[in-house]
Scaffold this active site. Structure first.
Site, PDB file in Angstrom:
ATOM      1  N   ASP A 288      11.816  81.100  59.339  1.00  0.00           N
ATOM      2  CA  ASP A 288      11.782  79.637  59.345  1.00  0.00           C
ATOM      3  C   ASP A 288      11.438  79.147  60.751  1.00  0.00           C
ATOM      4  O   ASP A 288      11.965  79.676  61.738  1.00  0.00           O
ATOM      5  CB  ASP A 288      13.138  79.073  58.914  1.00  0.00           C
ATOM      6  CG  ASP A 288      13.459  79.398  57.466  1.00  0.00           C
ATOM      7  OD1 ASP A 288      12.513  79.617  56.683  1.00  0.00           O
ATOM      8  OD2 ASP A 288      14.661  79.440  57.110  1.00  0.00           O
TER       9      ASP A 288
ATOM     10  N   ARG B  89      18.012  80.612  39.581  1.00  0.00           N
ATOM     11  CA  ARG B  89      18.663  80.503  40.887  1.00  0.00           C
ATOM     12  C   ARG B  89      18.257  79.192  41.537  1.00  0.00           C
ATOM     13  O   ARG B  89      17.075  78.820  41.531  1.00  0.00           O
ATOM     14  CB  ARG B  89      18.273  81.677  41.785  1.00  0.00           C
ATOM     15  CG  ARG B  89      18.901  81.631  43.181  1.00  0.00           C
ATOM     16  CD  ARG B  89      18.680  82.932  43.938  1.00  0.00           C
ATOM     17  NE  ARG B  89      19.219  82.832  45.295  1.00  0.00           N
ATOM     18  CZ  ARG B  89      18.505  82.522  46.369  1.00  0.00           C
ATOM     19  NH1 ARG B  89      17.197  82.307  46.242  1.00  0.00           N
ATOM     20  NH2 ARG B  89      19.064  82.432  47.559  1.00  0.00           N
TER      21      ARG B  89
ATOM     22  N   HIS C 134       9.204  85.784  55.237  1.00  0.00           N
ATOM     23  CA  HIS C 134       8.860  84.748  56.207  1.00  0.00           C
ATOM     24  C   HIS C 134      10.048  84.519  57.146  1.00  0.00           C
ATOM     25  O   HIS C 134      11.162  84.967  56.879  1.00  0.00           O
ATOM     26  CB  HIS C 134       8.500  83.431  55.511  1.00  0.00           C
ATOM     27  CG  HIS C 134       9.643  82.810  54.757  1.00  0.00           C
ATOM     28  ND1 HIS C 134      10.100  83.316  53.547  1.00  0.00           N
ATOM     29  CD2 HIS C 134      10.448  81.752  55.045  1.00  0.00           C
ATOM     30  CE1 HIS C 134      11.114  82.589  53.126  1.00  0.00           C
ATOM     31  NE2 HIS C 134      11.350  81.636  54.014  1.00  0.00           N
TER      32      HIS C 134
ATOM     33  N   HIS D 162      13.250  86.837  56.051  1.00  0.00           N
ATOM     34  CA  HIS D 162      13.976  86.845  54.786  1.00  0.00           C
ATOM     35  C   HIS D 162      13.020  86.577  53.637  1.00  0.00           C
ATOM     36  O   HIS D 162      11.862  86.180  53.841  1.00  0.00           O
ATOM     37  CB  HIS D 162      15.118  85.826  54.797  1.00  0.00           C
ATOM     38  CG  HIS D 162      14.711  84.436  55.195  1.00  0.00           C
ATOM     39  ND1 HIS D 162      14.385  84.086  56.489  1.00  0.00           N
ATOM     40  CD2 HIS D 162      14.566  83.300  54.462  1.00  0.00           C
ATOM     41  CE1 HIS D 162      14.080  82.800  56.549  1.00  0.00           C
ATOM     42  NE2 HIS D 162      14.173  82.302  55.329  1.00  0.00           N
TER      43      HIS D 162
END
Length: 311
Positions: free
Chosen positions: A182, A247, A180, A237
């Site tokens: 942002d 994470r 995607h 990303h």
């Protein structure tokens, strides 16, 4: 390729040009010596891990009854049904919003005050960093006034967002959050010392970003891509899960107010770079974003492109 790492303690003219080059090449860079105190970062990470460690019934108390895209979510990402291997908490940073940090903190089980204080301090620090980066970006583009970009974030009605992403260990290192871009101006992301972030560099190639808890990752969003008339890249990303360790990433999505008009900045339209997009408000773009499964800028800008039959 080598990820561009920018030391913000160096000469500001040099730094400004490094930022512009990185935004033009891949739309991504990292910054060190950024000025956000380590204890502020570590405290919010601790509170975030504590929140995500709570039973599902408690976490859901901050979830589905609230206006999307805010509150707690798990696996299903956003209103369009995208699926990932993560859980997250999304908060508005606009103090007047009922989905902002202070009212939403009242819905968080245990450690409500501690979480609220940690999140507010973090947002204060990372907003200042975002404005510093936008000021340097304006300088690198040749603008005399940094306010041409910084005012978009400093606006009292800024639609900026804080998002906490928790990726539990996954045995097959699968996709934690799919490809995607942002939609906002700049995204500033900090993660713990666990790999997972990847950026797209063209030619079907993805590269992994080495984790560095002392650095912030900076992503160019769709809005800055439009304001530079395509000169800056709205970076694609994704996140990959880790097989043995959780994470945690903490993202600040710097956005203008819903009423703010987005248009090409002075000097960005040239004979060699004709106007790509008609002016639009951030609210219009956000509404279009949530109208379908639109993960990338190429899809989201459809109705705003110059010459589009919908404009």
């Amino acid at each position: 390729m080598t990820i561009t790492e920018i030391d913000l303690s160096e000469n500001k003219g040099k730094v400004a040009m490094q930022i512009v080059r990185a935004c033009e090449q891949y739309g991504f860079f990292t910054v060190v010596n950024h000025g956000v105190p380590d204890d502020v970062i570590q405290t919010l990470e601790y509170e975030s891990f504590h929140f995500f460690s709570r039973p599902m019934s408690e976490k859901m108390a901050a979830g589905p009854d609230h206006v999307k895209p805010y509150g707690y979510g798990c696996n299903t990402i956003g209103p369009n049904g995208d699926v990932g291997r993560l859980e997250y908490l999304t908060l508005s940073t606009n103090p007047s919003s009922p989905q902002s940090i202070i009212p939403m903190s009242q819905l968080i089980p245990k450690r409500r005050l501690e979480f609220c204080n940690a999140a507010c301090e973090y947002v204060d620090g990372v907003r200042k960093l975002t404005c510093m980066l936008l000021s340097l970006t304006a300088r690198g583009l040749g603008f005399d006034k940094a306010s041409i970009l910084t005012d978009l974030i400093r606006n009292d009605n800024s639609d900026s967002i804080l998002r906490l992403n928790h990726y539990p260990p996954s045995i097959d290192n699968g996709i934690g959050f799919g490809e995607h871009s942002d939609p906002q101006i700049f995204t500033l992301l900090r993660s713990n010392d666990v790999p997972g972030l990847q950026i797209y560099v063209g030619n079907d190639e993805w590269i992994s970003v080495p984790p560095n808890p002392s650095a912030f990752c900076v992503f160019v969003g769709d809005t800055l891509h439009a304001m530079t008339n395509g000169r800056f890249v709205s970076v694609r990303h994704r996140a990959i899960t880790n097989s043995s360790e959780p994470r945690m990433s903490i993202a600040f999505f710097g956005a203008p107010s819903l009423e703010e008009w987005i248009y090409a900045l002075p000097g960005m339209v040239t004979p060699n770079r004709p106007l790509l997009y008609n002016p639009f408000t951030w609210g219009q773009y956000k509404a279009n974003l949530y109208s379908g499964t639109l993960r990338l800028a190429d899809d989201r800008f459809g109705i705003f492109r110059v010459g589009s039959s919908s404009t």
